[in-house]
Design a protein around this motif. Structure first.
Motif: not given
Length: 276
Positions: A72-73, A37, A68
């Motif tokens: 968000a990734q 991210d 992560c």
């Protein structure tokens, strides 16, 4: 038929000439877009545009990180991917299959389907040999030894490197990280099939005409279609029936833009002769 392609990222530098890659006979490019991210590959936009300009089939990939947040990734990946086919790079530090499916679903839920999954056999073994029967577009890596041209290094269509695993056949084989392509040493992949079959795997429309829109996405093709229609209307008038505001010709039909310009040229020619 076997098609060769390359896998590139910032690790290969920003100076790979994709015009040369295409001229050497390669048919596709997989290029890194993001990782975790936090990382955006600065080489992606230029490689994306160059691949399309040279008629190379294209996919952009995200290196999935288990450390992560998956949502968000997915957000970061899609923010930078654009309308290219999507690929997930699932290997060291990517976690287990629950992380894989969480990411795939997060991308798919945002309206952009994952088409390819890079899952090397060694990593599949490391995470406990899970079921892969439902993963999209499996890419397996099994490297031959040596350095050289891709066609010379390729182990062949019946090589055991192609053997499936996790109840899944292999769609593409990454068979070396040392192919000499356009003056660089890069990862090389093979696809046992036609360009249209690879396009279908990537979720793109197929074409029976060589080179026909092969570098354009569906969205770009639709946009191009509308622009062509607009140009037709401007030149020929609505439904090709001319423009009433340009007057009528000798047969009483509305003039097209070309008719009107031709009449103006003819009128200017007549005035020039009269003045002479």
């Amino acid at each position: 038929m076997t098609i060769f392609g390359i896998d590139i990222s910032n690790n290969n530098g920003a100076d790979i000439d994709l015009t040369e890659v295409a001229s050497e006979g390669f048919g596709f490019v997989f290029a890194k877009v993001t990782e975790g991210d936090y990382f955006v590959d600065a080489t992606w936009p230029a490689y994306r545009d160059a691949a399309r300009a040279n008629g190379l089939l294209l996919a952009g990939y995200h290196y999935l990180r288990a450390d992560c947040d998956v949502q968000a990734q997915a957000e970061l990946f899609l923010e930078h991917l654009g309308d290219a086919p999507a690929m997930v790079d699932f290997e060291a530090n990517s976690g287990d299959m629950s992380t894989f499916w969480d990411f795939v679903n997060a991308v798919n839920d945002r309206g952009h389907r994952i088409s390819l999954s890079y899952i090397p056999r060694w990593y599949w073994q490391q995470i406990g040999r899970p079921d892969l029967s439902r993963v999209p577009g499996l890419i397996q890596s099994s490297y031959v030894s040596g350095v050289g041209y891709a066609a010379e290094l390729y182990p062949g269509d019946v090589s055991p490197n192609w053997n499936g695993f996790g109840d899944r056949t292999v769609d593409l084989l990454q068979f070396t990280d040392s192919a000499f392509v356009a003056g660089h040493h890069v990862d090389a992949n093979a696809f046992r099939g036609t360009a249209d079959e690879l396009r279908q795997l990537l979720g793109l429309t197929t074409s029976t005409t060589k080179g026909d829109f092969m570098a354009l996405s569906e969205e770009q093709q639709t946009d191009l279609y509308h622009k062509v229609c607009e140009i037709w209307d401007q030149l020929r008038g609505p439904e090709g029936r001319g423009w009433p505001q340009l007057g009528a010709d000798a047969q009483g039909a509305n003039r097209t833009l070309v008719d009107a310009v031709a009449d103006l040229v003819a009128a200017q020619g007549s005035e020039s002769k009269a003045a002479a």
